[in-house]
Design an enzyme around this catalytic site. Structure first.
Site, PDB file in Angstrom:
ATOM      1  N   ASP A 228     148.229 -16.825 -52.627  1.00 32.44           N
ATOM      2  CA  ASP A 228     148.736 -17.687 -53.691  1.00 32.44           C
ATOM      3  C   ASP A 228     150.072 -17.139 -54.165  1.00 32.44           C
ATOM      4  OD1 ASP A 228     148.992 -19.471 -55.978  1.00 32.44           O
ATOM      5  OD2 ASP A 228     146.815 -19.706 -55.904  1.00 32.44           O
TER       6      ASP A 228
ATOM      7  N   SER B 250     142.698 -36.039 -51.786  1.00 31.22           N
ATOM      8  CA  SER B 250     142.585 -36.659 -53.103  1.00 31.22           C
ATOM      9  C   SER B 250     141.917 -38.027 -53.013  1.00 31.22           C
ATOM     10  CB  SER B 250     143.993 -36.786 -53.682  1.00 31.22           C
ATOM     11  OG  SER B 250     144.007 -37.704 -54.747  1.00 31.22           O
TER      12      SER B 250
ATOM     13  N   TYR C 106     152.039 -38.619 -54.285  1.00 38.58           N
ATOM     14  CA  TYR C 106     150.963 -37.649 -54.102  1.00 38.58           C
ATOM     15  C   TYR C 106     149.983 -38.136 -53.038  1.00 38.58           C
ATOM     16  CZ  TYR C 106     147.504 -34.167 -55.634  1.00 38.58           C
ATOM     17  OH  TYR C 106     146.630 -33.124 -55.707  1.00 38.58           O
TER      18      TYR C 106
ATOM     19  N   ARG D 184     150.188 -48.541 -68.054  1.00 41.86           N
ATOM     20  CA  ARG D 184     151.038 -48.492 -66.869  1.00 41.86           C
ATOM     21  C   ARG D 184     150.479 -49.480 -65.850  1.00 41.86           C
ATOM     22  NH1 ARG D 184     151.089 -42.036 -66.281  1.00 41.86           N
ATOM     23  NH2 ARG D 184     148.895 -42.449 -66.739  1.00 41.86           N
TER      24      ARG D 184
ATOM     25  N   ASP E  96     148.643 -48.492 -62.462  1.00 39.95           N
ATOM     26  CA  ASP E  96     147.397 -47.747 -62.354  1.00 39.95           C
ATOM     27  C   ASP E  96     146.337 -48.502 -61.577  1.00 39.95           C
ATOM     28  OD1 ASP E  96     147.624 -45.228 -63.338  1.00 39.95           O
ATOM     29  OD2 ASP E  96     147.134 -45.745 -65.398  1.00 39.95           O
TER      30      ASP E  96
END
Lengths: 304, 304
Positions: free
Chosen positions: B31, B114, B139, B263, B266
């Site tokens: 890390d 994700s 992302y 938003r 979303d």
């Protein structure tokens, strides 16, 4: 309309330049090198440079109303050898273009994607644009990522992106290096009296589209406000063995292909559903493969 | 098994380290910084460095049998601000890891993806792993591209990759900076007597999973030879308004959220179908949200 064609000296790009001119648009070209097979086209402004260079890009975008992004730093066969280079050159490069466009306020963008690689192994043929994107090589992975970013920039940064997912384009001015398309590669080998190699049993089916027709679709699509993906192919499937038969008919030569052990990773059958392009742009591919191959062969004889 | 946990000092990584140790595996951590909330764990070897540095990576991979790649240089909320940086740090960085692993002959890899962003707006909930990947933020776009490359390297370079698509993890040691998760962010604001802001009407539904359970799945999955994607969530949907009610019940505080204009981008409802992880790993999330929130709140009080 004032257009900028990035990659306008390449195989597809040079034909897109022709079709844009034929439709009365003004054309600026940004490419790393001049056209390979003909002198500069009169009336076209040529800029030599790399589209990943922001300064070059900003200058190129001056006065432009629409961008056609046809530049690629890799081809399907080589991208897998160095995926990081593929991502760097094509994905990061394109993100730079999107940023530059939104910064200088040029919103209209046509992106040339790859109908032969973004879908991966299709659940159905012909493949509609709504088919899931499951690319199985780096070339396709990067094209998919770019398409996702186009969608994102369309929603959040005022861009108006349209994507052309081309099948297998062929025709005059295609490179013969053996990495760009079987028709040009095979024709070149025939002309040089070299053997033709086929990986697998020749049953692999692809959708071939004549490059001037693909270019015509690009010139039509960029002048509209349509967004999203459009397949661009003939809608017809042709096997490698059928290609060989056509090459025989066109060239009059006997051909005995060398069949090599097939690559297990290949997609067996890829044919695009092109009804969306027909519905929205009145476009369809009408040049039969045999005619297109003949025209390519004649161009090769002429180009020497 | 000798494991390397890249990002092992982060929120999720630190719990994965715990679960790997509890299962008897040896653990090396790579890390960029030490753990934030506790001293180094005894028996764990810590390497400080950036996983995008090939020299660091080669050294870290020595003697390792499996890698758990949990490092991220961005979070969902910030990746869109600079997609090129996202691609550079996460996608190119991960390609470097894949290359290094295939070069030194370490094949087993667990990648943390994700489940909240790779699917985009779902056609159905709960969302199965077979749902098309249509990410709508940077992302998610990068996670999808990485998953495609994992698949490619699995087929062509001998890698054995398994992907955990996590929903919204929460729990002890999550950052409170306001970018990492609503539960930690809201709890922190409550503790600081600051108002809680909700974008939209609070009806947005997410799938929250307690971090120790997610970590347990990672520790189980990496020790098998299963490949491909696995959703990791509770399988339950909870709205922001329900979160507020739970926070009220756990903390005893009255909460009057400030509702801000929503938003539009979303995803309204995201709930993961977790039956695949249950079938293949005997895993499921059983800690009720209220209990998990209570444990997180107690940890915060203790951590100060």
């Amino acid at each position: 309309m004032k257009t900028l064609v990035i990659g306008g000296c390449g195989f597809i790009g040079s034909h897109v330049v022709d079709r844009l001119r034929a439709r009365g648009h003004s054309v600026k070209v940004l490419d790393r090198q001049p056209e390979r097979f003909r002198p500069p086209v009169e009336g076209v402004e040529y800029l030599v440079g790399d589209f990943s260079d922001q300064m070059v890009l900003i200058e190129a975008l001056a006065g432009v109303e629409a961008v056609l992004h046809l530049a690629g730093t890799t081809v399907p066969g080589t991208a897998d050898l160095n995926p990081a280079l593929d991502v760097q050159g094509n994905l990061i490069g394109t993100l730079g273009l999107l940023d530059a466009m939104s910064r200088v306020g040029v919103s209209r963008l046509l992106f040339l994607s790859s109908g032969g690689t973004v879908y991966g192994r299709p659940d159905q043929v012909p493949i509609p644009e709504t088919h899931p994107l499951r690319p199985i090589n780096s070339y396709g992975i990067v094209k998919v990522a770019i398409e996702h970013y186009l969608d994102l920039y369309g929603r959040t940064r005022g861009l108006s992106p349209v994507t052309i997912r081309a099948s297998n384009p062929y025709g005059p001015r295609q490179g013969h290096a053996g990495v760009q398309g079987v028709i040009s590669t095979f024709l070149t080998r025939l002309r040089q009296n070299e053997p033709i190699e086929i990986w697998g049993d020749g049953s692999v089916v692809r959708d071939y589209v004549y490059v001037t027709e693909l270019a015509d679709l690009c010139a039509r699509a960029v002048a509209t406000d349509r967004t999203g993906p459009y397949n661009a192919g003939s809608g017809q499937g042709t096997s490698l063995n059928e290609i060989i038969a056509i090459l025989h008919a066109v060239t009059g030569r006997d051909i005995a292909p060398l069949y090599r052990p097939g690559r297990a990773l290949d997609v067996c059958e890829s044919i695009l559903d092109v009804s969306r392009a027909k519905a929205d742009f009145g476009w369809e591919s009408t040049i039969p493969l045999r005619e297109g191959v003949r025209a390519t062969y004649e161009w090769m004889a002429q180009a020497g």
